[in-house]
Design an enzyme around this catalytic site. Structure first.
Site, short mmCIF file in Angstrom:
data_model
loop_
_atom_site.label_atom_id
_atom_site.label_comp_id
_atom_site.label_asym_id
_atom_site.label_seq_id
_atom_site.Cartn_x
_atom_site.Cartn_y
_atom_site.Cartn_z
N THR A 28 -81.69 90.06 48.96
CA THR A 28 -81.30 88.71 49.37
C THR A 28 -81.80 88.38 50.77
OG1 THR A 28 -79.19 89.70 49.96
CG2 THR A 28 -79.24 88.40 47.94
N ASP A 29 -82.15 89.43 51.53
CA ASP A 29 -82.48 89.14 52.96
C ASP A 29 -83.75 88.31 53.09
OD1 ASP A 29 -84.10 91.37 52.35
OD2 ASP A 29 -83.68 92.41 54.25
N SER A 119 -84.62 104.95 56.60
CA SER A 119 -85.15 105.78 57.70
C SER A 119 -86.22 105.00 58.44
CB SER A 119 -85.71 107.09 57.14
OG SER A 119 -86.85 106.84 56.33
N ASP A 164 -82.44 95.58 57.37
CA ASP A 164 -82.42 96.99 57.77
C ASP A 164 -82.42 97.15 59.28
OD1 ASP A 164 -82.55 97.40 55.09
OD2 ASP A 164 -84.59 98.19 55.05
#
Ligand code: ADP
Ligand code: MG
Length: 380
Positions: A28-29, A119, A164
């Site tokens: 969704t970002d 990461s 993120d």
């Protein structure tokens, strides 16, 4: 400088930069919608020092036992993937300031790679945060978030959204972040799951589709928006669309595009529903939202894989497991599971055994604690 020296130098600065989980709000970002992530207790530790050189920098990854030498006067893309996360960040910083000078950096990680706990953002954000501190660049946290995302676009080649990097930098202990990826407005939602735990199960598969399919999904969503836009001029991105609107243009859309759009619209609704459930401490509903999210990403967005589907389906039959879904970009990585503390050990034992039987792969697990974002551990 050799690797031995890189391993042991006396640092000017130590930074920790975490990986993240996302309760719900997958893909969704970049559709400018909502997400619900937090940093976790898995992180990359960076040791930095200035090395008195004008232009030469060395970065050593202990995890890869590989080092990289950079000349600040010619920062270009590398053919080695991991180097591009570092180079991309330096490249973006140099667009903002000419204050960078030679430095040495070692990094060592407890964030599993390519497992959906980002990461990559931990690496980008730790590098950016550390250089900002080391050279007093005056960058804000939002600058660090934005330039780290851009580094991934330009040097790594993944057209990732903002989640993120935002989660890695901005998180707070014992909270998740309700983030509006359009405005970057955000609210810290306290999270108390007792007596349940967040259990991450690492499938140890990454189907190598993640990067290409990620960019394909982004394009498919853009195609959906283009069709919706013709009818509804209020729709700039999928966050502006409703299921009702989508249904009215179904016939004008390829079925694949329709399914992608449907997933994103429903996933945004799930973020809101999850936020409400957390605020009301309604963990049963929270668990159901995880299961619904998995169905959507498996059937509509088609980013799951047999291994993730197997784990999620198995968990449905286990008393004490409220919900489960695959987390992250897709095609493997970790599943996130909401599990009663009394059954965590038995659950992990049972699911590991059946997983091994089915796929011949060892499952690994860890508990995810909502933790703070990128921070300074030591500064000389
Ligand atoms: P995820 O972000 O879910 O872990 P990605 O594929 O986006 O998966 O990013 C993983 C990549 O990030 C690795 O393949 C590597 O290139 C880089 N990376 C992450 N951690 C490290 C590390 N400790 N040392 C070197 N490179 C790393
Ligand atoms: Mg990543």
């Amino acid at each position: 400088m050799d690797i031995y020296t890189m391993n042991s130098f006396d640092p000017d600065l130590i930074i920790e930069s975490p990986g993240r989980i996302n309760l719900i709000g997958e893909h969704t970002d970049y559709n400018m919608g909502y997400v619900l992530p937090t940093a976790i207790n898995k992180k990359i530790t960076f040791r930095f020092r200035k090395n008195k050189s004008e232009h030469i920098c060395k970065v050593y990854s202990k995890d890869f036992d590989k080092s990289l030498t950079i000349d600040l006067r010619k920062v270009v893309r590398s053919i080695t993937e991991w180097e591009n996360y570092v180079l991309g960040v330096i490249n973006e910083i140099q667009k903002l300031t000419d204050e960078l000078r030679g430095f040495d950096c070692t990094l060592e990680s407890t964030v599993p790679l390519g497992s959906g706990v980002s990461s990559s953002a931990a690496l980008e954000c730790g590098m950016a945060f550390g250089l900002n501190q080391l050279f007093n660049l005056g960058l804000s946290e939002s600058d660090i978030v934005a330039l780290s995302q851009k580094a991934e676009h330009t040097f790594v080649g993944t057209q990732c959204g903002i989640m993120d990097q935002f989660a890695s930098v901005m998180s707070r202990e014992d909270h998740v972040i309700l983030l509006d990826c359009n405005t970057l407005e955000h609210e810290y939602i306290p999270i108390n799951l007792e007596p349940y735990k967040i259990v991450l199960l690492n499938t140890h598969v990454s189907h190598n589709l993640a990067s290409s399919e990620y960019n394909t999904r982004k394009m498919e969503c853009e195609q959906g928006v283009a069709i919706l836009k013709k009818k509804y001029d209020t729709v700039g991105t999928l966050r502006d669309a409703t299921l009702e609107m989508l249904k009215t243009v179904k016939d004008e859309m390829d079925n694949t595009i329709y399914k992608r759009c449907m997933f994103i619209i429903e996933e945004n609704e799930r973020v809101m529903a999850m936020t409400k459930a957390l605020k009301e401490n309604d963990l049963k509903t929270a668990g159901k939202i995880l299961y619904d999210g998995h169905s959507g990403l498996s059937e509509l967005y088609e980013i799951s894989c047999p291994e993730s589907d197997f784990l999620v389906n198995f968990s449905k039959g286990i008393p004490g497991v409220l919900g489960a879904r695959q987390m992250g970009g897709g095609f493997g990585g970790c599943t996130i599971n909401l599990v009663h503390e009394d059954v965590v050990d038995d659950y992990i034992r049972a699911i590991s055994a059946v997983y091994y039987e089915e796929f011949g792969l060892r499952l690994t697990s860890f508990e995810g604690f909502p933790s703070k974002g990128t921070s300074i551990i030591y500064k000389k």
